[in-house]
Design an enzyme around this catalytic site. Sequence first.
Site, PDB file in Angstrom:
ATOM      1  N   CYS B  52       1.181  -1.669  -0.006  1.00  0.00           N
ATOM      2  CA  CYS B  52      -0.472   0.432   0.330  1.00  0.00           C
ATOM      3  C   CYS B  52       1.254   1.066   0.269  1.00  0.00           C
ATOM      4  O   CYS B  52       1.656   0.943   0.885  1.00  0.00           O
ATOM      5  CB  CYS B  52      -0.707   0.325   1.916  1.00  0.00           C
ATOM      6  SG  CYS B  52      -2.023   1.576   1.545  1.00  0.00           S
ATOM      7  N   CYS B  55       0.369   3.371   3.170  1.00  0.00           N
ATOM      8  CA  CYS B  55       0.518   2.808   4.771  1.00  0.00           C
ATOM      9  C   CYS B  55       1.958   3.171   5.332  1.00  0.00           C
ATOM     10  O   CYS B  55       3.057   3.256   4.553  1.00  0.00           O
ATOM     11  CB  CYS B  55       0.844   1.193   4.499  1.00  0.00           C
ATOM     12  SG  CYS B  55      -0.754   0.668   4.846  1.00  0.00           S
ATOM     13  N   ASP B  78       0.549  12.225  -5.503  1.00  0.00           N
ATOM     14  CA  ASP B  78       1.742  12.570  -6.533  1.00  0.00           C
ATOM     15  C   ASP B  78       1.113  12.568  -7.820  1.00  0.00           C
ATOM     16  O   ASP B  78       1.757  12.436  -9.119  1.00  0.00           O
ATOM     17  CB  ASP B  78       2.221  11.083  -6.240  1.00  0.00           C
ATOM     18  CG  ASP B  78       2.749  10.753  -4.916  1.00  0.00           C
ATOM     19  OD1 ASP B  78       3.925  11.823  -4.727  1.00  0.00           O
ATOM     20  OD2 ASP B  78       3.032   9.777  -4.544  1.00  0.00           O
ATOM     21  N   HIS B 116      -4.309   0.754   7.784  1.00  0.00           N
ATOM     22  CA  HIS B 116      -4.640   0.252   6.635  1.00  0.00           C
ATOM     23  C   HIS B 116      -6.278  -0.310   6.515  1.00  0.00           C
ATOM     24  O   HIS B 116      -6.912  -0.009   5.618  1.00  0.00           O
ATOM     25  CB  HIS B 116      -3.731  -1.204   6.123  1.00  0.00           C
ATOM     26  CG  HIS B 116      -4.619  -1.582   4.062  1.00  0.00           C
ATOM     27  ND1 HIS B 116      -3.780  -0.345   3.875  1.00  0.00           N
ATOM     28  CD2 HIS B 116      -4.418  -2.399   3.596  1.00  0.00           C
ATOM     29  CE1 HIS B 116      -4.190  -0.958   2.039  1.00  0.00           C
ATOM     30  NE2 HIS B 116      -5.012  -1.976   2.967  1.00  0.00           N
ATOM     31  N   ASN B 156     -13.805   9.656  -1.565  1.00  0.00           N
ATOM     32  CA  ASN B 156     -14.181   8.267  -1.859  1.00  0.00           C
ATOM     33  C   ASN B 156     -14.034   7.713  -1.059  1.00  0.00           C
ATOM     34  O   ASN B 156     -12.349   6.946  -1.218  1.00  0.00           O
ATOM     35  CB  ASN B 156     -13.347   8.466  -3.615  1.00  0.00           C
ATOM     36  CG  ASN B 156     -13.898   9.471  -4.282  1.00  0.00           C
ATOM     37  OD1 ASN B 156     -15.316  10.341  -3.959  1.00  0.00           O
ATOM     38  ND2 ASN B 156     -13.434   9.840  -4.992  1.00  0.00           N
ATOM     39  N   SER B 164      -9.015   4.201  -5.340  1.00  0.00           N
ATOM     40  CA  SER B 164      -7.947   3.133  -6.113  1.00  0.00           C
ATOM     41  C   SER B 164      -6.895   3.173  -4.769  1.00  0.00           C
ATOM     42  O   SER B 164      -6.288   2.552  -5.538  1.00  0.00           O
ATOM     43  CB  SER B 164      -7.104   4.792  -7.140  1.00  0.00           C
ATOM     44  OG  SER B 164      -6.953   5.836  -5.795  1.00  0.00           O
ATOM     45  N   HIS B 167      -6.618   1.984   1.642  1.00  0.00           N
ATOM     46  CA  HIS B 167      -6.466   2.266   3.203  1.00  0.00           C
ATOM     47  C   HIS B 167      -7.207   3.835   3.600  1.00  0.00           C
ATOM     48  O   HIS B 167      -7.069   4.439   2.295  1.00  0.00           O
ATOM     49  CB  HIS B 167      -5.607   2.702   2.916  1.00  0.00           C
ATOM     50  CG  HIS B 167      -4.196   3.101   4.423  1.00  0.00           C
ATOM     51  ND1 HIS B 167      -2.957   2.470   4.479  1.00  0.00           N
ATOM     52  CD2 HIS B 167      -4.690   4.301   4.733  1.00  0.00           C
ATOM     53  CE1 HIS B 167      -3.238   3.172   5.875  1.00  0.00           C
ATOM     54  NE2 HIS B 167      -3.364   4.455   6.004  1.00  0.00           N
ATOM     55  N   HIS B 169      -8.379   7.062   3.116  1.00  0.00           N
ATOM     56  CA  HIS B 169      -7.790   8.619   3.136  1.00  0.00           C
ATOM     57  C   HIS B 169      -8.953   9.589   2.552  1.00  0.00           C
ATOM     58  O   HIS B 169      -9.738   9.279   2.121  1.00  0.00           O
ATOM     59  CB  HIS B 169      -6.936   8.362   2.603  1.00  0.00           C
ATOM     60  CG  HIS B 169      -6.966   7.579   1.088  1.00  0.00           C
ATOM     61  ND1 HIS B 169      -7.475   6.188   0.358  1.00  0.00           N
ATOM     62  CD2 HIS B 169      -7.567   8.491  -0.305  1.00  0.00           C
ATOM     63  CE1 HIS B 169      -7.629   6.382  -0.685  1.00  0.00           C
ATOM     64  NE2 HIS B 169      -7.806   7.492  -1.033  1.00  0.00           N
ATOM     65  N   GLN B 171      -9.517  13.212   0.645  1.00  0.00           N
ATOM     66  CA  GLN B 171      -8.340  14.019  -0.656  1.00  0.00           C
ATOM     67  C   GLN B 171      -8.490  15.757  -0.743  1.00  0.00           C
ATOM     68  O   GLN B 171      -9.597  15.849   0.292  1.00  0.00           O
ATOM     69  CB  GLN B 171      -8.692  13.486  -1.804  1.00  0.00           C
ATOM     70  CG  GLN B 171      -8.152  13.046  -2.184  1.00  0.00           C
ATOM     71  CD  GLN B 171      -8.606  12.719  -3.862  1.00  0.00           C
ATOM     72  OE1 GLN B 171      -7.691  12.888  -4.619  1.00  0.00           O
ATOM     73  NE2 GLN B 171      -8.516  11.261  -4.478  1.00  0.00           N
ATOM     74  N   GLN B 326     -33.016  11.383 -10.006  1.00  0.00           N
ATOM     75  CA  GLN B 326     -34.640  10.703 -10.147  1.00  0.00           C
ATOM     76  C   GLN B 326     -33.917   9.734  -8.404  1.00  0.00           C
ATOM     77  O   GLN B 326     -33.071   8.993  -8.926  1.00  0.00           O
ATOM     78  CB  GLN B 326     -34.601  10.088 -11.274  1.00  0.00           C
ATOM     79  CG  GLN B 326     -36.370   8.903 -10.893  1.00  0.00           C
ATOM     80  CD  GLN B 326     -36.021   7.925 -10.460  1.00  0.00           C
ATOM     81  OE1 GLN B 326     -35.020   7.332 -10.698  1.00  0.00           O
ATOM     82  NE2 GLN B 326     -36.987   7.339 -10.469  1.00  0.00           N
TER      83      GLN B 326
HETATM   84  O1  LIG Z   1     -35.885   1.947 -16.557  1.00  0.00           O
HETATM   85  P1  LIG Z   1     -34.963   0.763 -16.256  1.00  0.00           P
HETATM   86  O2  LIG Z   1     -33.662  -0.248 -16.901  1.00  0.00           O
HETATM   87  O3  LIG Z   1     -34.892  -0.603 -14.855  1.00  0.00           O
HETATM   88  O4  LIG Z   1     -33.668   1.636 -14.633  1.00  0.00           O
HETATM   89  C1  LIG Z   1     -32.762   2.362 -15.425  1.00  0.00           C
HETATM   90  O5  LIG Z   1     -32.440   3.093 -16.374  1.00  0.00           O
HETATM   91  C2  LIG Z   1     -33.627   4.424 -14.924  1.00  0.00           C
HETATM   92  C3  LIG Z   1     -33.507   5.724 -15.795  1.00  0.00           C
HETATM   93  O6  LIG Z   1     -32.435   6.453 -16.241  1.00  0.00           O
HETATM   94  C4  LIG Z   1     -32.444   4.698 -13.525  1.00  0.00           C
HETATM   95  O7  LIG Z   1     -33.485   5.324 -13.261  1.00  0.00           O
HETATM   96  C5  LIG Z   1     -31.856   3.075 -13.148  1.00  0.00           C
HETATM   97  O8  LIG Z   1     -31.641   3.943 -11.849  1.00  0.00           O
HETATM   98  C6  LIG Z   1     -31.422   2.317 -14.654  1.00  0.00           C
HETATM   99  O9  LIG Z   1     -31.508   0.937 -13.559  1.00  0.00           O
HETATM  100  O1  LIG Z   2      -7.831  10.527  -7.143  1.00  0.00           O
HETATM  101  P1  LIG Z   2      -7.729   9.197  -7.342  1.00  0.00           P
HETATM  102  O2  LIG Z   2      -8.591   8.070  -6.221  1.00  0.00           O
HETATM  103  O3  LIG Z   2      -7.273   8.356  -8.181  1.00  0.00           O
HETATM  104  O4  LIG Z   2      -9.040   9.089  -8.384  1.00  0.00           O
HETATM  105  C1  LIG Z   2     -10.830   8.575  -7.930  1.00  0.00           C
HETATM  106  O5  LIG Z   2     -11.115  10.410  -7.035  1.00  0.00           O
HETATM  107  C2  LIG Z   2     -11.351  11.350  -8.032  1.00  0.00           C
HETATM  108  C3  LIG Z   2     -11.392  12.317  -7.392  1.00  0.00           C
HETATM  109  O6  LIG Z   2     -13.490  12.702  -6.791  1.00  0.00           O
HETATM  110  C4  LIG Z   2     -12.298  10.570  -9.424  1.00  0.00           C
HETATM  111  O7  LIG Z   2     -11.276  12.341 -10.556  1.00  0.00           O
HETATM  112  C5  LIG Z   2     -11.236   9.436 -10.206  1.00  0.00           C
HETATM  113  O8  LIG Z   2     -12.304   8.978 -11.071  1.00  0.00           O
HETATM  114  C6  LIG Z   2     -11.361   8.991  -8.687  1.00  0.00           C
HETATM  115  O9  LIG Z   2     -11.394   7.475  -9.243  1.00  0.00           O
END
Ligand SMILES: O=P(O)(O)O[C@H]1O[C@H](CO)[C@@H](O)[C@H](O)[C@H]1O
Ligand SMILES: O=P(O)(O)O[C@H]1O[C@H](CO)[C@@H](O)[C@H](O)[C@H]1O
Lengths: 340, 340
Positions: B52, B55, B78, B116, B156, B164, B167, B169, B171, B326
């Site tokens: 990691c 860590c 980085d 971790h 995230n 990604s 661990h 964390h 940002q 929605q």
């Molecule tokens: O209507 P479906 O195919 O069951 O559902 C899909 O499309 C909808 C409309 O974009 C979304 O709200 C749902 O989250 C998605 O799974």
């Molecule tokens: O910065 P990371 O952890 O590599 O990346 C993650 O967070 C970012 C910021 O929300 C996003 O743009 C990336 O798509 C996501 O994978």
Amino acid sequence: MNDSLLYTWPHRRFNPLNGEWLLVSPQRATRPWQGQVEPVSSADIPAYDPHCYLCPGNQRANGITNPAYRSTFVFENDFRALVPEPPPSPFPCTHPLLCAEEERGICRVVCYSPRHDLTLAGMSSAEICEVVDVWGEQYEELGGLEWVRHVQIFENRGAQMGASNPHPHGQIWAQASLPNEPAKELAQQRSYLTQHDRCLLCDYAALEIERGERLVYMNATFVVVVPFWAVWPFETLILPRRHHGAISDLDATERMGLAEVLHQLTRRYDALFGVPFPYSMGFHQRPTDGADYPEWHLHAHVYPPLLRSASIRKFMVGYEMLAQAQRDMTAEEAAWRLRG
Amino acid sequence: MNDSLLYTWPHRRFNPLNGEWLLVSPQRATRPWQGQVEPVSSADIPAYDPHCYLCPGNQRANGITNPAYRSTFVFENDFRALVPEPPPSPFPCTHPLLCAEEERGICRVVCYSPRHDLTLAGMSSAEICEVVDVWGEQYEELGGLEWVRHVQIFENRGAQMGASNPHPHGQIWAQASLPNEPAKELAQQRSYLTQHDRCLLCDYAALEIERGERLVYMNATFVVVVPFWAVWPFETLILPRRHHGAISDLDATERMGLAEVLHQLTRRYDALFGVPFPYSMGFHQRPTDGADYPEWHLHAHVYPPLLRSASIRKFMVGYEMLAQAQRDMTAEEAAWRLRG
Ligand SMILES: O=P(O)(O)O[C@H]1O[C@H](CO)[C@@H](O)[C@H](O)[C@H]1O
Ligand SMILES: O=P(O)(O)O[C@H]1O[C@H](CO)[C@@H](O)[C@H](O)[C@H]1O
């Protein structure tokens, strides 16, 4: 390769169609990835699946049997998000912080073909043109209802984009109010027309045809670009070259032109990483409340999630949800890869 | 259970904090699901992982060795999305349709603990309070730079939300311009203050405490609700009960209060489906350009994707991307489940 392809520094770009900025960080595309890897969908889909509720002759969840249809098939969604006659809202908008309104609507499903395994990319332009005709008819029929103000035609393709069934199909949600995204685009298109006395997307299509660096494909009537302000890695924008506000306004040649660009584009997507390319796509057409919308230019947005390969997608998460959209590759590079 | 819990018809709700509407379709929660099923993350994470890059004592991608840190640890990302001194934009904003600007910024990573395997839900309130202190310091330090206008602190969590590395964390992305989401909230908070001579989120916190139906948890200084206008199934909003614009303004009791609600909330999330609950979360604090922002009320948004179980998530796709947000369950039902 031209100069803009070599620019790999972070910058922000303006989206004149919705009035928002996005962050572009081309240098990020090379970062190591220890995160989620998507399952690659297998291509082993049968032409007919006895358990599919969209295949011809099969029974749906509500007991109705599908007809033995031979081209397209439209029906009311059995699990609709909107209903035509909802009861009054439980939170009437008398309070500024707790305001809800009734919303009337109709939800339909459009099967593109009786074949369970035939996606747009596998259909001929002539077959896709039958789908285009259905979209035009549905827009006219639903938009023609006195209370319908917006008709959203869209498709979620692939399990990664939430499609609940692999049988190629799209959806139509028609409703009484104008949703956020078309409302923002209406305001932007209107102010551009007022300021420049020309239509925003007419000017934009002409500009992209002239510059070429974001062009993916074009024919006599339609053009496909990776828009300058694309958010998703391989996002595209499909535009008619003449000014039209809706699919139902297109003549026969233009409908065939739209079918052909869809055929070309979906094949290019599938070829990019050698897999059926997931995406959500849909059309933005002029509102259907009967008023005149000279500023509105018909277009389709295509939003595919894949970033680096069949199994590594872009996540729109923390920063994107809380601050603003962000992408890891320039629009120019994406267009160059989709052209080649 | 009160009346609003029994209302299962589609309606639209207004979000006074960003000025947008969303569609609520509670009756959809029962539809059959044949779509994507998420892998359930296993809980077998070691306390230390030699591979990691977060860590203590391990080497990062750029060759630097992490210190043997004992509580929190902050370093420059980085693989940063923003840099402090980018060269001029390749598309200067002289053209209305092709406009890009340089964007200066700083990206940092905040490790919550040397462990971790220790998530916020597994940390004590006192341990979380050390993270809260770091957030306050970082906001002050980065926001204090003359050119920084916005400091976005976020996390995230979980592979499903694009993390990604497991661990624990977060940002911080600090930048020279105000991104879309806080810009919309600023406009809404400002117009509410002008109209009502009171702060929007002060009024909202008081209202939710009084009504109780969307309350998840509260202590003497902070309150957690499923906001009336929640988009994600179990989305929550964390608010200080006194008016503050930033974490750095909180006194020691309030910091501990914030730590305690984070502890309570993350444990409730993990308990809901019996898995480490994925989410993206982050703070919206007042802009840092030195102007006064009396309308700005500090808050955190928590956006978790799970809908029905550990393996069935909500997809924000076709209709949501093209038209408007929605959801398939009312905010009142989600709050009731998180309380219970
Ligand atoms: O209507 P479906 O195919 O069951 O559902 C899909 O499309 C909808 C409309 O974009 C979304 O709200 C749902 O989250 C998605 O799974
Ligand atoms: O910065 P990371 O952890 O590599 O990346 C993650 O967070 C970012 C910021 O929300 C996003 O743009 C990336 O798509 C996501 O994978």
